[in-house]
Design a protein around this motif. Structure first.
Motif, PDB file in Angstrom:
ATOM      1  N   VAL A 130       0.872  -1.225   0.068  1.00 29.59           N
ATOM      2  CA  VAL A 130       0.106  -0.044  -0.074  1.00 29.59           C
ATOM      3  C   VAL A 130       0.783   0.980  -0.001  1.00 29.59           C
ATOM      4  O   VAL A 130       1.877   1.501   1.110  1.00 29.59           O
ATOM      5  CB  VAL A 130      -0.950   0.043   1.339  1.00 29.59           C
ATOM      6  CG1 VAL A 130      -2.094   1.422   1.138  1.00 29.59           C
ATOM      7  CG2 VAL A 130      -1.765  -1.040   1.494  1.00 29.59           C
ATOM      8  N   ARG A 131       0.837   2.078  -0.897  1.00 28.64           N
ATOM      9  CA  ARG A 131       1.400   3.246  -0.978  1.00 28.64           C
ATOM     10  C   ARG A 131       1.019   4.135   0.243  1.00 28.64           C
ATOM     11  O   ARG A 131       0.058   4.337   0.883  1.00 28.64           O
ATOM     12  CB  ARG A 131       1.307   4.212  -2.263  1.00 28.64           C
ATOM     13  CG  ARG A 131       1.808   3.471  -3.529  1.00 28.64           C
ATOM     14  CD  ARG A 131       1.499   4.327  -4.836  1.00 28.64           C
ATOM     15  NE  ARG A 131       2.160   3.824  -6.090  1.00 28.64           N
ATOM     16  CZ  ARG A 131       1.430   2.949  -6.727  1.00 28.64           C
ATOM     17  NH1 ARG A 131       0.386   2.412  -6.605  1.00 28.64           N
ATOM     18  NH2 ARG A 131       2.036   2.652  -7.856  1.00 28.64           N
ATOM     19  N   SER A 132       2.155   4.853   0.659  1.00 31.70           N
ATOM     20  CA  SER A 132       2.164   5.778   1.735  1.00 31.70           C
ATOM     21  C   SER A 132       0.948   6.589   1.897  1.00 31.70           C
ATOM     22  O   SER A 132       0.418   6.695   2.848  1.00 31.70           O
ATOM     23  CB  SER A 132       3.478   6.582   1.930  1.00 31.70           C
ATOM     24  OG  SER A 132       4.727   5.716   2.135  1.00 31.70           O
ATOM     25  N   TYR A 175       8.563   0.575   7.288  1.00 31.29           N
ATOM     26  CA  TYR A 175       9.055   1.211   5.987  1.00 31.29           C
ATOM     27  C   TYR A 175       9.746   2.171   6.178  1.00 31.29           C
ATOM     28  O   TYR A 175      10.864   2.317   5.302  1.00 31.29           O
ATOM     29  CB  TYR A 175       7.530   1.230   5.273  1.00 31.29           C
ATOM     30  CG  TYR A 175       7.902   2.381   4.006  1.00 31.29           C
ATOM     31  CD1 TYR A 175       8.344   2.062   2.981  1.00 31.29           C
ATOM     32  CD2 TYR A 175       7.384   3.707   3.992  1.00 31.29           C
ATOM     33  CE1 TYR A 175       8.582   3.219   1.799  1.00 31.29           C
ATOM     34  CE2 TYR A 175       7.565   4.687   3.205  1.00 31.29           C
ATOM     35  CZ  TYR A 175       8.159   4.317   2.070  1.00 31.29           C
ATOM     36  OH  TYR A 175       8.186   5.367   1.043  1.00 31.29           O
ATOM     37  N   ARG A 176       9.635   3.381   7.006  1.00 30.23           N
ATOM     38  CA  ARG A 176      10.405   4.321   7.005  1.00 30.23           C
ATOM     39  C   ARG A 176      11.789   4.080   7.818  1.00 30.23           C
ATOM     40  O   ARG A 176      12.492   4.418   7.656  1.00 30.23           O
ATOM     41  CB  ARG A 176       9.397   5.403   7.672  1.00 30.23           C
ATOM     42  CG  ARG A 176      10.331   6.797   7.990  1.00 30.23           C
ATOM     43  CD  ARG A 176      10.584   7.441   6.877  1.00 30.23           C
ATOM     44  NE  ARG A 176      11.387   8.886   6.895  1.00 30.23           N
ATOM     45  CZ  ARG A 176      12.741   8.870   7.397  1.00 30.23           C
ATOM     46  NH1 ARG A 176      13.474   7.695   7.403  1.00 30.23           N
ATOM     47  NH2 ARG A 176      13.475  10.108   7.610  1.00 30.23           N
ATOM     48  N   LEU A 183       1.700   1.053  11.576  1.00 29.33           N
ATOM     49  CA  LEU A 183       2.986   0.229  12.027  1.00 29.33           C
ATOM     50  C   LEU A 183       3.749   0.020  10.721  1.00 29.33           C
ATOM     51  O   LEU A 183       5.068  -0.002  10.629  1.00 29.33           O
ATOM     52  CB  LEU A 183       2.741  -0.965  12.778  1.00 29.33           C
ATOM     53  CG  LEU A 183       3.629  -1.526  13.801  1.00 29.33           C
ATOM     54  CD1 LEU A 183       4.591  -0.351  14.354  1.00 29.33           C
ATOM     55  CD2 LEU A 183       3.065  -2.518  14.551  1.00 29.33           C
ATOM     56  N   ALA A 184       2.910  -0.389   9.478  1.00 31.45           N
ATOM     57  CA  ALA A 184       3.647  -0.905   8.426  1.00 31.45           C
ATOM     58  C   ALA A 184       4.315   0.313   7.786  1.00 31.45           C
ATOM     59  O   ALA A 184       5.690   0.022   7.461  1.00 31.45           O
ATOM     60  CB  ALA A 184       2.826  -1.413   7.506  1.00 31.45           C
ATOM     61  N   TRP A 185       3.858   1.467   7.981  1.00 29.70           N
ATOM     62  CA  TRP A 185       4.582   2.707   7.448  1.00 29.70           C
ATOM     63  C   TRP A 185       5.719   3.189   8.213  1.00 29.70           C
ATOM     64  O   TRP A 185       6.989   3.472   7.574  1.00 29.70           O
ATOM     65  CB  TRP A 185       3.291   3.946   7.279  1.00 29.70           C
ATOM     66  CG  TRP A 185       4.078   4.932   6.731  1.00 29.70           C
ATOM     67  CD1 TRP A 185       3.975   5.420   5.369  1.00 29.70           C
ATOM     68  CD2 TRP A 185       4.925   6.031   7.319  1.00 29.70           C
ATOM     69  NE1 TRP A 185       4.742   6.587   5.021  1.00 29.70           N
ATOM     70  CE2 TRP A 185       5.098   7.054   6.291  1.00 29.70           C
ATOM     71  CE3 TRP A 185       5.477   6.192   8.766  1.00 29.70           C
ATOM     72  CZ2 TRP A 185       5.866   7.987   6.475  1.00 29.70           C
ATOM     73  CZ3 TRP A 185       6.401   7.324   8.718  1.00 29.70           C
ATOM     74  CH2 TRP A 185       6.570   8.320   7.839  1.00 29.70           C
ATOM     75  N   VAL A 193       7.311   0.229  -0.990  1.00 26.22           N
ATOM     76  CA  VAL A 193       5.973   0.525  -0.106  1.00 26.22           C
ATOM     77  C   VAL A 193       5.723   0.041   1.068  1.00 26.22           C
ATOM     78  O   VAL A 193       6.391  -1.124   1.148  1.00 26.22           O
ATOM     79  CB  VAL A 193       4.757   0.660  -1.316  1.00 26.22           C
ATOM     80  CG1 VAL A 193       5.225   1.431  -2.394  1.00 26.22           C
ATOM     81  CG2 VAL A 193       4.385  -0.751  -1.456  1.00 26.22           C
ATOM     82  N   PRO A 194       5.023   0.334   2.073  1.00 29.30           N
ATOM     83  CA  PRO A 194       4.693  -0.361   2.959  1.00 29.30           C
ATOM     84  C   PRO A 194       3.856  -1.504   3.005  1.00 29.30           C
ATOM     85  O   PRO A 194       3.040  -1.541   1.649  1.00 29.30           O
ATOM     86  CB  PRO A 194       3.778   0.637   3.809  1.00 29.30           C
ATOM     87  CG  PRO A 194       4.197   2.151   3.426  1.00 29.30           C
ATOM     88  CD  PRO A 194       4.441   1.819   2.035  1.00 29.30           C
TER      89      PRO A 194
END
Length: 332
Positions: A50-52, A242-243, A237-239, A210-211
């Protein structure tokens, strides 16, 4: 991880919420099993990517009134993920499911939509959802089936996703009397621009990093049984992973509110996700449930933020027995 809260007896309100969730689980179990079987027949992605822009806005939104950990930006200023939930609605799950199916196509391509909405002779979109709905009577002779109810829920979700407020899908057959929802097309995860206007971009399978969340979210039934607040916590949390990588991560309340659009109550979803084995939590031992320090407090010392880690291996387990076990342990 044992929370301070878990050592306390359940209040009457908490017990009622747990009991309601157990009833919902029991009503949904057979439908969840069917949906998992249908997912096995459909070509999907290896992960949900999923895109940010779906769960995070790059520029902080303004908060109305005095700053508060429970005050959210206006709905139109929040990212799509935290605006989509509605009582008894499935719009968030519907969009994520459509992304997951679309991601069976090659990166950099605009995926088509090969599945019918509702066809009992083949796998359809309606087969990929599970709800706690039951057969009910309509009038003296007619009955409304579970499938009929799911079709209505899916129609409602697609109306919401295609509306001006979200613009996450396009209905090319919108003006047709019948088949309005057939062949719906995904649009870019950013949805409707915050400043107004249209989202002109069709969805393209991401080529970039992406996340992501594990495929077990769908194949093992979690998507049907997690609350929308829990799904949104997982997306946040996935984002963060990712970061910032695989290390335990945290989020300051200002960022959580202004950029993720996730309120205090939704933030508490980490407790249930921890019980389900999906999130590891490093909690400040000096915090009470309501966030106040109860021990070891020194004036001028800032409390520690919780650290979280997504347990992706937790999604490899079947959701129904895992959730049932967690609920029954807490109700003892």
């Amino acid at each position: 991880m044992i929370f301070f809260h878990d050592l306390q007896p359940l209040s009457a309100g908490e017990r009622k919420r747990y009991e309601a969730r157990r009833v919902k689980l029991e009503k949904s179990e057979a439908e969840v099993s069917k949906a998992c079987e249908k997912f096995a027949e459909v070509e999907t992605g290896r992960q949900l990517r999923v895109r940010s822009e779906f769960m995070f806005r790059a520029e902080s939104a303004e908060l109305p009134g005095d700053p508060s950990d429970r005050r959210l930006p206006p709905p139109q200023d929040r990212p799509p993920s935290t605006r989509l939930p509605s009582p008894r609605g499935i719009a968030l799950r519907a969009y994520l499911t459509a992304l997951f199916v679309a991601q069976s196509r090659n990166p950099g391509t605009h995926p088509g939509n090969p599945l019918p909405l509702n066809n009992i002779d083949t796998v359809s979109w309606v087969d990929l959802f599970a709800t706690p709905s039951e057969l009910s009577r309509k009038g003296d002779r007619n009955y409304v089936t579970v499938r009929d109810k799911k079709v209505r829920q899916l129609h409602s979700a697609l109306d919401r996703l295609s509306g001006d407020a979200f613009q996450l899908i396009h209905l090319p057959n919108r003006n047709k009397g019948r088949g309005k929802y057939e062949g719906f097309q995904l649009l870019h995860e950013r949805g409707a621009p915050y400043e107004g206007g249209s989202n002109p971009d069709r969805y393209m399978v991401a080529e970039e990093r992406v996340p992501w969340l594990p495929a077990g979210l769908f194949h093992n039934g979690w998507i049907h049984l997690l609350e929308d607040t829990e799904i949104n916590f997982l997306l946040m949390l996935a984002w963060l992973h990712y970061r910032f990588g695989a290390q335990p991560v945290f989020v300051a309340s200002d960022i959580r509110l202004r950029q993720f659009g996730l309120g205090k109550d939704a933030y508490e979803a980490h407790r249930m996700l921890n019980r389900f084995g999906l999130v590891d939590v490093e909690e400040d031992p000096n915090r009470h449930l309501d966030g106040y320090l109860v021990t070891g407090y020194n004036e001028g010392t800032m409390p520690k933020l919780h650290r979280f880690e997504l347990r992706r291996e937790g999604f490899d387990e079947q959701a129904v027995p895992k959730i049932r076990s967690a609920i029954e342990r807490r109700l003892r």
